[in-house]
Design an enzyme around this catalytic site. Structure first.
Site, mmCIF file in Angstrom:
data_model
loop_
_atom_site.group_PDB
_atom_site.id
_atom_site.type_symbol
_atom_site.label_atom_id
_atom_site.label_comp_id
_atom_site.label_asym_id
_atom_site.label_seq_id
_atom_site.Cartn_x
_atom_site.Cartn_y
_atom_site.Cartn_z
ATOM 1 N N ASP A 135 35.218 31.325 38.729
ATOM 2 C CA ASP A 135 36.231 31.373 39.790
ATOM 3 C C ASP A 135 37.534 30.699 39.371
ATOM 4 O O ASP A 135 38.575 30.933 39.990
ATOM 5 C CB ASP A 135 35.711 30.690 41.054
ATOM 6 C CG ASP A 135 34.568 31.451 41.714
ATOM 7 O OD1 ASP A 135 34.292 32.591 41.290
ATOM 8 O OD2 ASP A 135 33.950 30.910 42.645
ATOM 9 N N MET A 179 33.887 38.427 42.464
ATOM 10 C CA MET A 179 33.535 37.088 42.911
ATOM 11 C C MET A 179 34.778 36.204 43.024
ATOM 12 O O MET A 179 35.804 36.466 42.395
ATOM 13 C CB MET A 179 32.516 36.463 41.957
ATOM 14 C CG MET A 179 31.144 37.092 42.065
ATOM 15 S SD MET A 179 29.932 36.277 41.007
ATOM 16 C CE MET A 179 28.428 37.046 41.624
ATOM 17 N N TYR A 301 28.023 39.863 39.089
ATOM 18 C CA TYR A 301 26.823 39.462 38.376
ATOM 19 C C TYR A 301 26.858 39.937 36.925
ATOM 20 O O TYR A 301 26.260 39.312 36.048
ATOM 21 C CB TYR A 301 25.581 40.017 39.083
ATOM 22 C CG TYR A 301 25.366 39.406 40.453
ATOM 23 C CD1 TYR A 301 25.064 38.053 40.591
ATOM 24 C CD2 TYR A 301 25.476 40.166 41.603
ATOM 25 C CE1 TYR A 301 24.877 37.479 41.832
ATOM 26 C CE2 TYR A 301 25.281 39.601 42.867
ATOM 27 C CZ TYR A 301 24.991 38.258 42.973
ATOM 28 O OH TYR A 301 24.810 37.698 44.215
#
Length: 417
Positions: A135, A179, A301
């Site tokens: 992130d 994400m 993922y």
């Protein structure tokens, strides 16, 4: 003489480069006469007092793992419901294992745990942290990235490049969610480097709550603008964290939203954000008489356990080396970072806010770096509401110029907070 023990624990989700830190920490520590063990299964093992859930680490075992993804020690992101009580078990387990030095590998949650352990250990355990998260939301000196981010972006760009070609070939739109719980660094990095049509991140909406309609209108406006340019295809990258800004009741009207049983947070990974936006936008375009072919998908993922690229391999070797050198000099209570060619330590106290929570680095939407990204996106801007362009867009949407302006012009206005 009994060797002092160095323990390594990994927390949070996977990120490329974890094994690189494990490898460099182990080799440097053993070369300085220390015993090294890995805590298997992350903090959950410690919370449960599982003293046997350890892995003795040797140079032979770790010497070639630095080029591989995943984590040989595995990881976990579970926080027990009674964390305060369980923390006593965790601390007692560390002491029972005879740990003198602790190296933590993780994001802001793991950094919080490292800070907590260091405070409560009261000098009996020296603690150092290495910053891991795809992130990229830990505020490192000089704006440097957290390890794992560069590899995740690299792999993500490769995937999106292929999708962009498919979009062009098939004449369709792809909505890709990535994400990023709190921030849009990963989405923006992938979108900017791949040249995606549009990237949407939480930071561009400074208001505390955002209506889903504002996001769908932003994307619909981009589709109409592309059609005006003679292009019936495109790729939109959407940071999953935008869903945290949606009203849960509004979100529930689109899809049942589950919350984590322990933390109470919305499970962003379970929300099919692209699918929700696709359904709403397809209906919106249909009402305007615009045919659309939209595909939604998630990427995330696929990025977390990828083999690290050379940048992260070198980076994690520096971090692991720096962690041990810092500990052996008597250091504790700090995060290791690389800044202007030097390996430095950043005290934990500089990483927390007034409430004692770890500070989060968000995308600065006023920076030139972000403005450069915006410049290459296709989205409605102020000049698009001038007569010549306005008439073109209105015609495509089967609206009057006045109706088009009323419908979309609010998107370019800064909200009052």
């Amino acid at each position: 003489m009994e060797h002092e023990t160095v323990a390594i624990v990994v927390g949070g989700g996977p990120a490329p480069g974890i094994n690189g830190v494990i490898s460099s920490v182990t080799i440097e520590a053993i070369n300085h006469g220390k015993r090294v063990i890995g805590i298997v299964g992350g903090f959950s093992s410690l919370f449960e007092g599982q003293e046997n859930n350890i892995m003795p680490l040797t140079i032979d075992l770790v010497s070639r793992i630095h080029t591989t993804g995943g984590s040989i020690l595995r990881t976990s992101r579970d926080t027990p419901e009674n964390a305060q009580e369980k923390f006593k078990v965790l601390l007692a387990t560390l002491k029972e294992l005879g740990i003198k030095y602790l190296v933590t590998i993780g994001g802001e949650g793991t950094l919080f745990m490292a800070h907590w352990i260091e405070k409560e250990a009261r000098g009996s355990i020296n603690v150092v942290h290495t910053p891991k998260t795809i992130d990229n939301d830990i505020p490192l000196p000089g704006g440097n990235s957290t390890f794992g981010y560069q590899t995740a972006r690299h792999v993500g760009v490769g995937l999106v490049n292929n999708i962009m070609e498919d979009a062009r070939t098939m004449g369709r739109w792809y909505f890709i969610s990535t994400m990023g719980r709190h921030t849009g660094h990963l989405a923006l990095g992938i979108g900017k480097a791949s040249g995606a049509t549009l990237t949407i991140i939480p930071e561009e909406f400074p208001e505390r709550k955002v209506s889903i309609k504002k996001v769908t209108d932003t994307i619909t406006g981009s589709i109409i603008k592309r059609l005006a340019q003679g292009r019936d295809h495109g790729v939109v990258i959407i940071a999953e964290g935008i869903a945290e800004k949606f009203d849960p009741d509004e979100l529930n009207q689109c899809e049942n939203v589950e919350r984590d049983e322990i933390s109470g947070k919305i499970r962003l990974s379970d929300i099919q954000l692209g699918r929700i936006l696709r359904a709403l936008i397809r209906e919106d375009l249909r009402s305007m008489g615009i045919k659309s072919n939209i595909v939604s998908m998630n990427i995330g993922y696929e990025l977390r356990a990828a083999d690290p690229i050379p940048f992260d391999i070198e980076y994690t070797r520096n971090l692991g080396y720096g962690a041990i050198r810092y500990l052996l000099k008597g250091g504790t209570g700090a995060m290791i970072a690389v800044y202007e060619g030097h390996i430095i330590s950043v005290p934990f106290v500089e990483m927390v806010d007034a409430k004692g929570l770890i500070r989060i680095r968000k995308v600065d939407i006023n920076s030139e770096v972000y403005l450069a990204a915006r410049e290459y996106m296709i989205r409605l801007e102020e000049e698009d509401f001038e007569d010549s362009l306005l008439n073109t867009y209105a015609k495509i949407a089967n609206l009057t110029p006045q109706a088009f302006k009323k419908r979309f012009e609010y998107l370019i206005m800064t909200p009052s907070l």
